[in-house]
Structures are given as C-alpha cells and as structure tokens.
Scaffold this active site. Structure first.
Site, PDB file in Angstrom:
ATOM      1  N   LEU A  37       0.847  -1.181   0.000  1.00 49.43           N
ATOM      2  CA  LEU A  37       0.000   0.000   0.000  1.00 49.43           C
ATOM      3  C   LEU A  37       0.888   1.238   0.000  1.00 49.43           C
ATOM      4  O   LEU A  37       1.604   1.502   0.970  1.00 49.43           O
ATOM      5  CB  LEU A  37      -0.912   0.005   1.226  1.00 49.43           C
ATOM      6  N   ASP A  86       9.236   9.681   8.228  1.00 46.09           N
ATOM      7  CA  ASP A  86      10.414  10.396   7.700  1.00 46.09           C
ATOM      8  C   ASP A  86      10.122  11.833   7.298  1.00 46.09           C
ATOM      9  O   ASP A  86      11.012  12.536   6.808  1.00 46.09           O
ATOM     10  CB  ASP A  86      10.971   9.645   6.490  1.00 46.09           C
ATOM     11  N   ASN A 103       8.534  13.092   4.823  1.00 40.82           N
ATOM     12  CA  ASN A 103       8.711  13.285   3.371  1.00 40.82           C
ATOM     13  C   ASN A 103      10.163  13.405   2.925  1.00 40.82           C
ATOM     14  O   ASN A 103      10.447  13.945   1.853  1.00 40.82           O
ATOM     15  CB  ASN A 103       7.923  14.512   2.888  1.00 40.82           C
ATOM     16  N   LEU A 123      -4.833   3.488  -1.449  1.00 44.35           N
ATOM     17  CA  LEU A 123      -6.220   3.525  -0.987  1.00 44.35           C
ATOM     18  C   LEU A 123      -7.009   4.521  -1.845  1.00 44.35           C
ATOM     19  O   LEU A 123      -6.444   5.506  -2.325  1.00 44.35           O
ATOM     20  CB  LEU A 123      -6.283   3.945   0.481  1.00 44.35           C
ATOM     21  N   LYS A 155      -1.217  13.077   0.642  1.00 46.01           N
ATOM     22  CA  LYS A 155      -2.020  11.894   0.903  1.00 46.01           C
ATOM     23  C   LYS A 155      -1.270  10.812   1.684  1.00 46.01           C
ATOM     24  O   LYS A 155      -1.730   9.686   1.766  1.00 46.01           O
ATOM     25  CB  LYS A 155      -2.518  11.294  -0.414  1.00 46.01           C
ATOM     26  N   LEU A 214      -0.390   8.964   4.846  1.00 47.99           N
ATOM     27  CA  LEU A 214      -1.018   8.786   6.151  1.00 47.99           C
ATOM     28  C   LEU A 214      -0.091   8.037   7.100  1.00 47.99           C
ATOM     29  O   LEU A 214       0.793   7.304   6.671  1.00 47.99           O
ATOM     30  CB  LEU A 214      -2.328   8.002   6.003  1.00 47.99           C
TER      31      LEU A 214
END
Length: 315
Positions: free
Chosen positions: A191, A215, A217, A237, A249, A251
């Site tokens: 995912l 991290d 990003n 998702l 996006k 999560l």
C-alpha cells in the site's frame, strides 16, 4: 620476724574490713536517700511517675497497634474500590450487548525494514503507531492477521525500553525476517500513495503491506520503489475518490491500519475515511461529480449572481 608478718596481715585485714563497712554504709545511705526521696513525693506525683513509666513500657505496643490500624484501613479502601469496580462491570455488562467478533483472514503487514532511515525520535513515533495498531486490532469486531516484519535495530530497542510487555502481545505475528520470507510473493500488495493502481476492494486472501516509516517526506516514493524492486503488486487507498485533503495523501501507519479495519466493519470507504482521519488533515467529502460541497456552493452562488441574459445563454 614471724610476729611482724602476723601484725602486718592483721593490719591489712583491718583496713579491708573498714573499707567494706564504708561501702555498706554508702549503699545503705543511697537506699535510704531513695526511700526518703520516694517518701518525699506526693501521692499525685508518684501516680504521675508510674503513669510515665507505663507509657514508656507500652511504646512499642502502641506503635504496632498504629501499624495494624493503618493496614486495616488500607484493606478496607481496596475492598471498597473493588466492590465499586465489580458493580461498574456488572452494570456495563447488563447495559451493553456482547460484541460479536468475526476474525478476518486478511493479513496486514507493517514493514519495519526502514529502521536505518529514521532518527530515534521518529522511531519512537513509529513505536507508538504500532502500539495503536495492536490495540485497535484487539478491540476490532473484524480483527485482521497482524504481522510485524524485519523487527530489529532502534525500533526493537525502543520497544524493549518503553514497553517491555510487547513480548507478551497476543494475536500478532512478530518476525525478524523480511515480509518476502514470511508471506508468499503472490499474496503481497504494498500500500503506497505513489502507486498508479487504486484499491477498490479488499481481497481476504491478500497480505497488504504498510511501510513502517516516519520520515517527514525525506524519502518520497521509497515504498513504491521497494515494491517495484521486489516485483510485487502495489496499490493506493481510494482516498481521492472520497476525500479532498489540505495535506499530502501520506497517512500515518496506524491511520492506514485503522481505515482498513473500519472498512471491514462498515463496508464503505467513505465511512472508513471519515471515521479515522484526524481533523488536522482538513478532510472534506467529495461528491460523485468529484467536487466538494464547498465548491458546489460556490458554483451555486455564482449562478445566482448571473444576469438573465447569461442564464439564457447557458440554457
């Protein structure tokens, strides 16, 4: 000479007898003084003195009695609290029907192989997210088959230091091996929000992997790259189909985990997203036309301000 020796011995004996008499006189004198002093005390003073002596003699007994009373009060408080808890549990059992639990065959895997890419503060955040996943799965009405793989390094150290009870966790598979060594390759689906594939339905026969990485990003797209390197399936998702967010996006691990649990329970991605996503993410529902409720209101407002000529042209 013999007469002189006899005289000396007689003289020494006389001196000893005199010393003995003096000692006896002193002792007798001391006893007499004590008796005289005792006789000089009034009846009230003697009574007070006896009371003081008795008080001193019973000091240890009083101390032990205080300890016994304190222990008794402690036991009474504990019994009282236990009775209240028992009454509360009995009330909650009567009030709430027993929750039905249906275990899912679906596997959720947290991939902990990114340990060397994180600072210790982020490793500790990941540890807390994993704790949340474990707790939510334990209380879920549709618990999944939960796996932790590649556990070691800083993360294991944090778990040992902060949560020694993790070794007794139930209904979880904790592995030091990589997930590719634990689950068959054809079952794996990573995912990742960078995947072009959108997950529409959950397959109970699959093992869905969540990247255990905090991290901020710094390593964008790394989970997607890992999936491609291993040649396993990947998907994201269907967040964009139901939710518009102010932030990226990406999560947290526990949010992805909880969304899947909520979907298994509710059967709706929309309900699952809005049940789990935190308000700080600024999540807004998206309609069937792809527009948010706010955007539709703005369009309606613009339409109301049109002139009759503009309205006639559009129609």
């Amino acid at each position: 000479m013999a007469d002189e020796r006899v005289k000396c011995e007689a003289s020494a004996q006389q001196e000893k007898d005199n010393d003995g008499d003096e000692s006896g006189q002193k002792i007798a004198s001391g006893n007499g003084e004590a008796a005289a002093e005792d006789q000089s005390l009034s009846k009230r003073q003697r009574k007070k003195l006896l009371k003081q002596q008795k008080w001193e003699e019973e000091r240890e007994l009083r101390k032990q009695r205080r300890k016994d009373r304190k222990q008794q009060r402690r036991l009474q408080r504990q019994n009282h609290h236990q009775e209240e808890e028992d009454r509360g549990e009995a009330h909650s059992v009567r009030k709430r029907p027993r929750r039905e639990v249906t275990s899912s065959s679906l596997k959720l895997v947290v991939d902990c192989s990114f340990d060397n890419l994180m600072l210790i503060k982020d490793v500790r955040k990941l540890h807390k997210q994993i704790q949340r996943c474990y707790a939510e799965n334990r209380r879920s009405s549709h618990p999944v088959q939960f796996y932790l793989t590649s556990l070691g390094g800083q993360l294991k150290q944090s778990m040992d230091d902060k949560d020694k009870g993790w070794v007794n966790w139930k209904d979880i598979n904790i592995k030091t091996e990589h997930y590719s060594e634990v689950v068959a390759k054809e079952e794996l689906v990573y995912l990742t929000s960078d995947s072009p594939n959108v997950l529409e339905e959950l397959d109970q026969k699959k093992a869905y992997i969540i990247g255990g990485l905090v991290d901020h990003n710094h390593h964008k797209g790394i989970t997607f790259e890992r999936a491609k390197e291993l040649g396993i399936d990947h998907a994201q998702l269907p967040l964009s189909s139901f939710v518009k967010m102010n932030s990226r996006k990406v999560l947290a691990v526990n949010h992805v985990f909880e969304i899947i649990l909520a979907y298994l329970e509710k059967g709706s991605w929309r309900e699952a997203f809005f049940t789990v996503l935190p308000q700080r993410k600024g999540a807004v529902a998206v309609g069937q036309d792809g527009a948010t409720a706010q955007e539709r209101e703005e369009e309606d407002s613009d339409s109301d301000s049109d002139t009759p000529e503009q309205t006639e042209k559009r129609t």
